[in-house]
Design a protein around this motif. Structure first.
Motif, PDB file in Angstrom:
ATOM      1  N   UNK B 127      43.528  32.956  42.770  1.00  7.30           N
ATOM      2  CA  UNK B 127      42.317  32.144  42.707  1.00  7.30           C
ATOM      3  C   UNK B 127      41.161  32.825  43.432  1.00  7.30           C
ATOM      4  N   UNK B 128      41.462  33.499  44.549  1.00  6.66           N
ATOM      5  CA  UNK B 128      40.419  34.178  45.318  1.00  6.66           C
ATOM      6  C   UNK B 128      39.797  35.313  44.514  1.00  6.66           C
ATOM      7  N   UNK B 129      40.639  36.136  43.846  1.00 12.24           N
ATOM      8  CA  UNK B 129      40.139  37.227  43.007  1.00 12.24           C
ATOM      9  C   UNK B 129      39.267  36.667  41.896  1.00 12.24           C
ATOM     10  N   UNK B 130      39.765  35.610  41.276  1.00 12.50           N
ATOM     11  CA  UNK B 130      39.062  34.986  40.160  1.00 12.50           C
ATOM     12  C   UNK B 130      37.707  34.476  40.609  1.00 12.50           C
ATOM     13  N   UNK B 131      37.713  33.725  41.732  1.00 14.06           N
ATOM     14  CA  UNK B 131      36.474  33.116  42.219  1.00 14.06           C
ATOM     15  C   UNK B 131      35.482  34.197  42.619  1.00 14.06           C
ATOM     16  N   UNK B 132      35.958  35.219  43.298  1.00 11.17           N
ATOM     17  CA  UNK B 132      35.068  36.259  43.791  1.00 11.17           C
ATOM     18  C   UNK B 132      34.512  37.121  42.670  1.00 11.17           C
ATOM     19  N   UNK B 133      35.324  37.392  41.649  1.00 18.85           N
ATOM     20  CA  UNK B 133      34.916  38.307  40.598  1.00 18.85           C
ATOM     21  C   UNK B 133      34.061  37.614  39.548  1.00 18.85           C
ATOM     22  N   UNK B 202      36.521  40.269  47.783  1.00 18.70           N
ATOM     23  CA  UNK B 202      36.297  40.655  46.391  1.00 18.70           C
ATOM     24  C   UNK B 202      34.811  40.726  46.080  1.00 18.70           C
ATOM     25  N   UNK B 203      34.051  39.732  46.610  1.00 18.88           N
ATOM     26  CA  UNK B 203      32.611  39.740  46.355  1.00 18.88           C
ATOM     27  C   UNK B 203      31.957  40.983  46.923  1.00 18.88           C
ATOM     28  N   UNK B 204      32.490  41.457  48.086  1.00 20.21           N
ATOM     29  CA  UNK B 204      31.940  42.674  48.668  1.00 20.21           C
ATOM     30  C   UNK B 204      32.341  43.888  47.842  1.00 20.21           C
ATOM     31  N   UNK B 205      33.602  43.899  47.369  1.00 22.73           N
ATOM     32  CA  UNK B 205      34.120  45.086  46.671  1.00 22.73           C
ATOM     33  C   UNK B 205      33.535  45.254  45.275  1.00 22.73           C
ATOM     34  N   UNK B 206      33.267  44.121  44.606  1.00 28.69           N
ATOM     35  CA  UNK B 206      32.979  44.235  43.173  1.00 28.69           C
ATOM     36  C   UNK B 206      31.664  44.954  42.891  1.00 28.69           C
ATOM     37  N   UNK B 207      30.774  45.040  43.895  1.00 26.96           N
ATOM     38  CA  UNK B 207      29.507  45.733  43.668  1.00 26.96           C
ATOM     39  C   UNK B 207      29.561  47.196  44.072  1.00 26.96           C
ATOM     40  N   UNK B 208      30.727  47.639  44.574  1.00 25.73           N
ATOM     41  CA  UNK B 208      30.822  49.026  44.996  1.00 25.73           C
ATOM     42  C   UNK B 208      30.929  49.944  43.774  1.00 25.73           C
ATOM     43  N   UNK B 209      30.639  51.236  44.009  1.00 22.46           N
ATOM     44  CA  UNK B 209      30.517  52.152  42.888  1.00 22.46           C
ATOM     45  C   UNK B 209      31.812  52.338  42.111  1.00 22.46           C
ATOM     46  N   UNK B 210      32.950  52.359  42.826  1.00 18.75           N
ATOM     47  CA  UNK B 210      34.189  52.639  42.087  1.00 18.75           C
ATOM     48  C   UNK B 210      34.480  51.535  41.092  1.00 18.75           C
ATOM     49  N   UNK B 211      34.089  50.285  41.438  1.00 18.25           N
ATOM     50  CA  UNK B 211      34.326  49.199  40.497  1.00 18.25           C
ATOM     51  C   UNK B 211      33.366  49.302  39.325  1.00 18.25           C
ATOM     52  N   UNK B 218      35.021  51.018  30.700  1.00 15.32           N
ATOM     53  CA  UNK B 218      35.556  50.023  29.789  1.00 15.32           C
ATOM     54  C   UNK B 218      36.920  49.518  30.189  1.00 15.32           C
ATOM     55  N   UNK B 219      37.268  49.648  31.476  1.00 21.05           N
ATOM     56  CA  UNK B 219      38.541  49.093  31.927  1.00 21.05           C
ATOM     57  C   UNK B 219      38.439  47.557  31.865  1.00 21.05           C
ATOM     58  N   UNK B 220      39.420  46.901  31.262  1.00 22.94           N
ATOM     59  CA  UNK B 220      39.339  45.444  31.166  1.00 22.94           C
ATOM     60  C   UNK B 220      39.396  44.770  32.535  1.00 22.94           C
ATOM     61  N   UNK B 221      38.735  43.620  32.633  1.00 22.83           N
ATOM     62  CA  UNK B 221      38.582  42.940  33.915  1.00 22.83           C
ATOM     63  C   UNK B 221      39.905  42.689  34.661  1.00 22.83           C
ATOM     64  N   UNK B 222      40.958  42.201  33.981  1.00 24.60           N
ATOM     65  CA  UNK B 222      42.203  41.953  34.719  1.00 24.60           C
ATOM     66  C   UNK B 222      42.734  43.225  35.377  1.00 24.60           C
ATOM     67  N   UNK B 223      42.584  44.357  34.675  1.00 27.00           N
ATOM     68  CA  UNK B 223      43.084  45.625  35.197  1.00 27.00           C
ATOM     69  C   UNK B 223      42.252  46.073  36.389  1.00 27.00           C
ATOM     70  N   UNK B 224      40.914  45.866  36.302  1.00 20.38           N
ATOM     71  CA  UNK B 224      40.052  46.202  37.443  1.00 20.38           C
ATOM     72  C   UNK B 224      40.494  45.409  38.664  1.00 20.38           C
ATOM     73  N   UNK B 225      40.723  44.111  38.452  1.00 13.11           N
ATOM     74  CA  UNK B 225      41.114  43.253  39.567  1.00 13.11           C
ATOM     75  C   UNK B 225      42.421  43.709  40.192  1.00 13.11           C
ATOM     76  N   UNK B 226      43.420  44.006  39.334  1.00 12.23           N
ATOM     77  CA  UNK B 226      44.756  44.320  39.850  1.00 12.23           C
ATOM     78  C   UNK B 226      44.845  45.727  40.429  1.00 12.23           C
ATOM     79  N   UNK B 227      44.283  46.705  39.691  1.00 15.51           N
ATOM     80  CA  UNK B 227      44.489  48.097  40.081  1.00 15.51           C
ATOM     81  C   UNK B 227      43.475  48.577  41.095  1.00 15.51           C
ATOM     82  N   UNK B 228      42.243  48.046  41.025  1.00 16.43           N
ATOM     83  CA  UNK B 228      41.187  48.621  41.856  1.00 16.43           C
ATOM     84  C   UNK B 228      40.800  47.715  43.016  1.00 16.43           C
TER      85      UNK B 228
END
Lengths: 327, 318
Positions: B127-133, B202-211, B218-228
Motif C-alpha cells: 500500500x505504501x509503494x502504491x500510495x507513494x508512486x 517512495x515519494x522521495x525516490x520516484x523523482x530521482x534520475x534512475x527511476x 518503458x519499464x512497466x510501473x510494477x517492475x519499476x516499483x519492485x526492482x528499482x
C-alpha cells in the motif's frame, strides 16, 4: 478556520458511520435475531409477525438508517447473554472504568512530569540514568505481566493490597457506585491504577524530559540566565511552562488509550468495568454488547481527537497562519 | 587510502563479505555496546530453543498419554512427594513440565509474531509503494484509512478484528484456524507504520534520475516499483520490523492472556500465564511466573535490539 473545523467534523462523522456500518454488518452476518429472541418453539406466524414488527423485511439501507438512529439515541438493543438492555448494563459498568482511568491518568501525569523534570535537570546523575533505563524496560513490558507481578508481590507475598474487585462501594446516583469513598475501595484501586498508568507514565516522563532539554537550549532561557534569574524561576516558570503544551496534548490523546488498555487491566484484576464486559461479550459472541462497546469507544476516540485537533489549532498560531495565508 | 596508491586496478581484490561485515559501521556500533550484544545472544538463544523445541524439550507437554496427574503441582527443583520425579521449573496442575511447556509456548508465540510482522510488512509495503508512486486519490484514500487507524490503539483493533472473525466464522473452522485469525488480526492492526514509511521514501525516490531513466526505457510501473524503488526503501522497514516483532509478540501474548487468542490445547506464552494466574493465590507461583519471565526477557531483548538498530541506521544521530 471554519473550513478546517467543518472538514474535521465531516471526517469524524465519516469515521463514526464506518464503525456503525461494521457493527451493523455484524448483526447481518451472525445468527437470526428472531431465533435469539423467540427461541425454537415459536410458530411460523409469530416469527413472521415479529420480523415485520422489527422491520427486518425492510431493505438493508433502511435498516441501517434505523440502526444509526437508534444508536444515536443510545438504544443498542438487548444483550443476548444477559437479556437486559445493553445501554443499561454499560451505564452500570462505565463508572468503574472511568474511575480507574481517571486515577491512573492522574498518577501518570503527576509522577511523569516530576520524573521528567528531574531527569532533564540532573541529566547525568545516577538516579536519572537509573530512571531512564527503568523506563525503557517499562515500555517493553506487556501490561498484564506487570499486573501479575504486582499482584504476586503486593497481594500474595506481602498481602498489603487486595488483588481483585473494587472493594466496598458507596451508591451516589442510580447508576454510579464509587469505591473512592471507602478505604477498601481506595486500596483496591491502587494496583490496577499503577498497572494501567505505568505505560503512560513512562511516555509522559520521556516526553517531558525531551521537551525540557530542548527548551533549556533555547535563546530565551540563555537570556533569562543572563538576566540573573534564579534557577528555580528559570526551570519552573520559563522552561516547564513551555514544555506543557505537547504534554497536555499527548495526555489528552492517551486518554483514549487508557480506556482501551483498561480492557487488559480489568481482566487481570477482575475489575467490573466496561472492558471486562467487552471481553466477556467477545467470548460469548454477544453481538449487541460488542457493537455497542465498539461504537462507544469509537465515539470517545473521535471526540478526543477532534478536541485535540481544535485545541492545537487554537493554541499554535503557526497552523492558523499557514491555513489562512494561502500559497 | 586506495585513491593515492598506484596499485593497478586488477590487483585490488574485492573485500570478502566477512571483512565487509566486520568493517561496517553497523558492526562497530554493535560490538561496542555490551547490552546490545547480550540482547542479541539472548534473542538468538530463545529463537534457537523455540525452533528446536521438539528435540530439546525434556517432555512432550501436550501429549495427554505422557502426563501423570500424580506429578501435578511439583515445585521447581524438588522431588514430587508421590512419584519422586524432579522438574527443573516444576509442573502445573496436570503434571505438565513447565520448562517444556514454555519451550513449545515460545515456539507458538514466535511463529505468530514472525507471521504477523511478515503479513503486516507485506500489506504495508504494497500500500505504501502504491500510495507513494500513484499519488492522487489512491494516496488520499490509503493515507486517510491509515490516519484513522492510527488514532486507535493496536490492541483494540486486534481484539475487534478477532471478535468479528469469531462471530462470522463457524466454530469448527475457527478452532482450526485460530492461529491464522490471530496472525491476520495482529497484521491488520499493525500495517500502518510500514505504509507511512514506505510511502514517504517512495515519494522521495520516484523523482530521482534512475527511476526517470527506467520510466523512459518503458519499464512497466510494477517492475519499476519492485526492482528499482523497493530495494531503496527497505532500510527503515527493517527497523520497523524489528520493533514490530516485539510489539507483535506482546500483542499476541496479551490477546491469548485475555482468552481470545490461542486456545489452551496448544498454549502460547500468554495462554500459559493466564492458566497459571489461577494458581498464584494458592502458592503455586512457578506456573505463571516462569512463562511471564520468559516473555519479559524475549520482549525486552527484541525491543532493545530494535531500538539500537533504529539509532544505528539513523544518519542524523551519528
Amino acid at each position: 478556520m471554519l473550513a478546517f473545523i467543518i472538514r474535521r467534523l465531516i471526517q469524524s462523522i465519516a469515521v463514526m458511520l464506518t464503525v456503525a456500518l461494521i457493527s451493523f454488518t455484524l448483526f447481518q452476518f451472525v445468527g437470526d435475531p428472531i431465533n435469539n429472541m423467540l427461541g425454537q418453539e415459536a410458530s411460523r406466524d409469530d416469527r413472521a409477525e415479529l420480523r415485520q414488527r422489527l422491520g427486518l423485511n425492510d431493505p438493508v439501507p433502511i435498516q441501517f438508517v434505523r440502526f444509526v438512529g437508534n444508536a444515536v439515541r443510545g438504544d443498542f438493543g438487548i444483550s443476548y447473554r444477559m437479556a437486559r438492555p445493553v445501554s443499561t448494563v454499560i451505564m452500570e459498568r462505565l463508572p468503574a472504568t472511568l474511575e480507574l482511568a481517571f486515577v491512573s491518568g492522574l498518577f501518570a501525569l503527576t509522577l511523569g512530569i516530576v520524573l521528567g523534570v528531574y531527569t532533564a535537570l540532573k541529566r547525568d546523575g545516577w538516579l536519572s540514568n537509573f530512571i531512564m533505563t527503568a523506563s525503557l524496560v517499562g515500555v517493553s513490558l506487556p501490561t498484564f505481566v506487570i499486573g501479575i507481578l504486582l499482584i504476586y508481590l503486593f497481594a500474595v507475598e506481602l498481602q498489603w493490597l487486595p488483588s481483585f474487585g473494587r472493594g466496598e462501594l458507596v451508591q451516589i446516583t442510580d447508576n454510579w457506585r464509587t469505591g473512592l469513598l471507602t478505604e477498601s475501595g481506595r486500596k483496591s484501586l491502587i494496583l490496577p491504577a499503577i498497572t494501567l498508568g505505568l505505560f503512560q507514565l513512562t511516555l509522559i516522563m520521556r516526553l517531558v524530559r525531551a521537551e525540557m532539554l530542548e527548551v533549556l537550549r533555547t535563546d530565551y532561557i540563555k537570556f533569562a540566565r543572563a538576566r540573573g534569574l534564579s534557577q528555580r524561576a528559570i526551570h519552573f516558570h520559563h522552561a516547564l511552562k513551555n514544555t506543557l503544551l505537547p504534554v497536555i496534548t499527548i495526555t489528552g490523546l492517551q486518554l483514549g488509550s487508557i480506556i482501551a488498555f483498561a480492557i487488559i487491566t480489568e481482566t487481570v484484576f477482575q475489575w467490573p468495568g466496561v472492558g471486562l464486559l467487552f471481553i466477556t461479550a467477545i467470548n460469548f459472541v454477544d453481538i449487541p454488547m460488542m457493537s455497542a462497546y465498539l461504537i462507544l469507544i469509537a465515539f470517545i476516540f473521535v471526540i478526543i481527537n477532534l478536541i485535540v485537533d481544535l485545541l492545537y489549532f487554537l493554541v499554535d498560531p503557526r497552523l492558523r497562519a499557514e491555513k489562512s495565508g494561502g500559497h | 587510502m586506495s585513491t593515492e596508491s598506484k596499485t593497478p586496478v586488477d590487483d585490488i581484490k574485492p573485500a570478502s563479505l566477512w571483512f565487509r561485515i566486520i568493517d561496517s559501521d553497523l558492526f562497530n556500533s554493535f560490538i561496542r555496546k555490551p547490552v546490545i550484544v547480550a540482547s542479541a545472544i539472548i534473542t538468538l538463544l530463545i529463537f534457537a530453543i523455540a525452533l528446536f523445541a521438539p528435540w530439546l524439550a525434556p517432555h512432550t507437554p501436550f501429549n495427554p498419554s505422557s502426563l501423570n496427574l500424580m506429578d501435578g503441582f511439583t515445585p521447581p527443583m524438588t522431588a514430587n512427594e508421590f512419584t519422586g520425579n524432579e522438574y527443573l521449573l516444576g509442573t502445573d496442575n496436570q503434571g505438565r513440565d513447565i520448562l517444556s511447556a514454555i519451550m513449545y509456548g515460545t515456539r507458538i508465540s514466535l511463529f505468530v509474531g514472525f507471521a504477523a510482522v511478515g503479513l503486516a510488512a507485506l500489506i504495508g509495503i504494497t500500500l505504501g509503494l502504491l500510495a507513494g508512486y500513484k499519488g492522487g486519490w489512491v494516496d488520499g484514500l490509503i493515507m486517510r484509512i491509515a490516519d484513522v487507524q492510527l488514532s486507535f490503539p493496536a490492541i483494540l483493533l486486534a481484539l475487534l478484528i478477532f471478535g468479528v472473525a469469531r462471530s462470522i466464522l463457524p466454530p469448527r473452522v475457527m478452532d482450526e484456524a485460530t492461529v491464522w485469525v490471530l496472525v491476520v488480526s495482529i497484521a491488520l492492526s499493525d500495517w500502518v507504520q510500514y505504509a507511512r514509511t514506505v510511502r514517504s521514501s517512495t515519494m522521495a525516490e520516484k523523482n530521482k534520475e534512475y527511476v526517470q531513466a527506467a520510466r523512459l526505457f518503458g519499464v512497466p510501473a510494477p517492475l519499476i516499483l519492485l526492482r528499482h524503488i523497493l530495494p531503496n526503501v527497505m532500510g527503515p522497514v527493517l527497523v520497523i520490523g524489528t520493533i514490530g516483532l516485539a510489539l507483535a509478540i506482546i500483542l499476541e501474548s496479551t490477546l491469548s492472556y485475555l482468552g481470545v487468542g490461542i486456545p489452551p490445547t496448544q498454549p502460547s506464552l500468554g495462554t500459559l500465564i493466564r492458566i497459571g494466574q489461577d494458581f498464584l493465590f494458592s502458592g503455586e507461583w512457578w506456573i505463571t511466573l516462569f512463562p511471564a519471565l520468559t516473555l519479559l526477557t524475549l520482549a525486552l531483548s527484541v525491543n532493545l535490539l530494535g531500538d539500537w538498530l533504529r539509532d544505528a541506521l539513523n544518519p542524523r544521530l551519528r
